[in-house]
Design an enzyme around this catalytic site. Structure first.
Site, PDB file in Angstrom:
ATOM      1  N   LYS A 146       0.834  -1.200   0.000  1.00 18.55           N
ATOM      2  CA  LYS A 146       0.000   0.000   0.000  1.00 18.55           C
ATOM      3  C   LYS A 146       0.874   1.258   0.000  1.00 18.55           C
ATOM      4  CE  LYS A 146      -3.663  -2.406   2.626  1.00 18.55           C
ATOM      5  NZ  LYS A 146      -4.501  -2.355   3.854  1.00 18.55           N
ATOM      6  N   TYR A 154     -12.116  -2.879  -2.905  1.00 15.36           N
ATOM      7  CA  TYR A 154     -12.627  -2.974  -1.534  1.00 15.36           C
ATOM      8  C   TYR A 154     -14.154  -3.002  -1.483  1.00 15.36           C
ATOM      9  CZ  TYR A 154      -8.045  -2.454   0.695  1.00 15.36           C
ATOM     10  OH  TYR A 154      -6.763  -2.668   1.142  1.00 15.36           O
ATOM     11  N   THR A 161      -4.746  -8.206  10.633  1.00 14.53           N
ATOM     12  CA  THR A 161      -5.139  -6.894  10.103  1.00 14.53           C
ATOM     13  C   THR A 161      -4.671  -5.758  11.007  1.00 14.53           C
ATOM     14  OG1 THR A 161      -7.084  -7.959   9.130  1.00 14.53           O
ATOM     15  CG2 THR A 161      -7.119  -5.557   9.274  1.00 14.53           C
ATOM     16  N   ARG A 214       3.254  -7.113   8.964  1.00 14.74           N
ATOM     17  CA  ARG A 214       2.558  -6.088   9.768  1.00 14.74           C
ATOM     18  C   ARG A 214       3.084  -6.066  11.204  1.00 14.74           C
ATOM     19  NH1 ARG A 214      -3.440  -7.598   7.395  1.00 14.74           N
ATOM     20  NH2 ARG A 214      -3.466  -6.173   5.605  1.00 14.74           N
ATOM     21  N   HIS A 271      -1.592  -5.525   1.447  1.00 20.50           N
ATOM     22  CA  HIS A 271      -2.840  -6.279   1.229  1.00 20.50           C
ATOM     23  C   HIS A 271      -2.501  -7.652   0.675  1.00 20.50           C
ATOM     24  CE1 HIS A 271      -6.799  -7.434  -0.311  1.00 20.50           C
ATOM     25  NE2 HIS A 271      -6.128  -7.861  -1.378  1.00 20.50           N
ATOM     26  N   GLU A 331      -9.342 -10.505  -7.706  1.00 17.38           N
ATOM     27  CA  GLU A 331      -8.453  -9.355  -7.550  1.00 17.38           C
ATOM     28  C   GLU A 331      -7.376  -9.331  -8.631  1.00 17.38           C
ATOM     29  OE1 GLU A 331      -9.136  -8.839  -2.723  1.00 17.38           O
ATOM     30  OE2 GLU A 331      -7.230  -9.670  -3.425  1.00 17.38           O
TER      31      GLU A 331
HETATM   32  P1  IDP Z   1      -7.180  -7.436   5.614  1.00 20.32           P
HETATM   33  O1  IDP Z   1      -6.430  -6.362   4.862  1.00 20.32           O
HETATM   34  O2  IDP Z   1      -6.337  -8.016   6.716  1.00 20.32           O
HETATM   35  O3  IDP Z   1      -7.776  -8.471   4.707  1.00 20.32           O
HETATM   36  P2  IDP Z   1      -9.893  -6.392   5.925  1.00 20.32           P
HETATM   37  O4  IDP Z   1     -10.784  -6.696   7.079  1.00 20.32           O
HETATM   38  O5  IDP Z   1     -10.207  -7.028   4.605  1.00 20.32           O
HETATM   39  O6  IDP Z   1      -8.384  -6.722   6.385  1.00 20.32           O
HETATM   40  O7  IDP Z   1      -9.884  -4.824   5.749  1.00 20.32           O
HETATM   41  C1  IDP Z   1      -9.307  -4.238   4.607  1.00 20.32           C
HETATM   42  C2  IDP Z   1      -8.467  -3.064   5.030  1.00 20.32           C
HETATM   43  O8  IDP Z   1      -9.318  -2.056   5.570  1.00 20.32           O
HETATM   44  C3  IDP Z   1      -7.457  -3.363   6.160  1.00 20.32           C
HETATM   45  O9  IDP Z   1      -6.229  -3.889   5.677  1.00 20.32           O
HETATM   46  C4  IDP Z   1      -7.284  -2.004   6.785  1.00 20.32           C
HETATM   47  O10 IDP Z   1      -6.351  -1.217   6.051  1.00 20.32           O
HETATM   48  C5  IDP Z   1      -8.659  -1.390   6.628  1.00 20.32           C
HETATM   49  N1  IDP Z   1      -9.454  -1.564   7.857  1.00 20.32           N
HETATM   50  C6  IDP Z   1     -10.043  -2.711   8.274  1.00 20.32           C
HETATM   51  N2  IDP Z   1     -10.695  -2.517   9.433  1.00 20.32           N
HETATM   52  C7  IDP Z   1     -10.498  -1.224   9.749  1.00 20.32           C
HETATM   53  C8  IDP Z   1     -10.928  -0.400  10.851  1.00 20.32           C
HETATM   54  O11 IDP Z   1     -11.620  -0.834  11.769  1.00 20.32           O
HETATM   55  N3  IDP Z   1     -10.539   0.917  10.809  1.00 20.32           N
HETATM   56  C9  IDP Z   1      -9.769   1.430   9.809  1.00 20.32           C
HETATM   57  N4  IDP Z   1      -9.353   0.688   8.762  1.00 20.32           N
HETATM   58  C10 IDP Z   1      -9.721  -0.614   8.742  1.00 20.32           C
HETATM   59 MG    MG Z   2      -9.296  -8.345   3.291  1.00 20.34          MG
END
Ligand code: IDP
Ligand code: MG
Length: 149
Positions: free
Chosen positions: A9, A49, A91, A102, A115, A126
């Protein structure tokens, strides 16, 4: 052969972590099939997304992901989708294990630097979103006999 979509990212690019991150997937033994640096359009980011479009953080997420260059990649190997998720870590970087990307390099969920596709079907969707077929190289590493029994 299984493939996954990985994106460094804009925070990972800005922080100079591109080489470190690519190196981890290389060193593990996965094969790089596609690679490009681009500033994603709003439309592409929203499609990527789409599953999160009702979430409160969606708008900020899309504006962040389009705020600068990101590195889009396709990696190949048996079990690469699930393995890449483990290499990436949880995450929330504060709960991501040390040794994960991370866990080693980030402190905030909204700046978690990378990601990775969460399932094989997601990966296929994707990859199709970010890459044309012509941008993907079908090749086999000469190291393969030293990596796979
Ligand atoms: P992932 O990237 O681990 O698959 P996802 O739940 O798919 O996680 O969420 C996508 C992206 O959205 C995360 O990588 C993060 O950057 C952002 N994100 C997820 N949950 C939150 C939150 O509660 N607050 C702010 N950003 C979030
Ligand atoms: Mg995800």
């Amino acid at each position: 052969m299984e493939r996954t979509f990985i994106a460094i990212k804009p925070d990972g690019v800005q922080r100079g972590l591109v080489g470190e991150i690519i190196g981890r997937f290389e060193a593990k033994g996965f094969t790089l099939i596609g690679l490009k640096l681009l500033i994603a359009s709003h439309e592409l980011a929203e499609q990527h997304y789409d599953i999160h479009k009702e979430r409160p953080f969606f708008k900020d997420l899309v504006s962040f992901i389009t705020s600068g260059p990101l590195v889009a990649m396709v990696w190949e190997g048996d079990g690469v989708v699930a393995s890449a998720r483990r290499i990436i870590g949880a995450t929330n970087p504060l709960t991501a294990e040390p040794g994960t990307i991370r866990g080693d390099f980030a402190v905030s969920i909204g700046r978690n630097i990378i990601h990775g596709s969460d399932a094989i079907e997601t990966a296929q969707r994707e990859i199709g979103l970010w890459f044309t077929d012509a941008e993907l190289a079908n090749w086999e590493s000469t190291m393969k006999p030293w990596l796979v029994e």
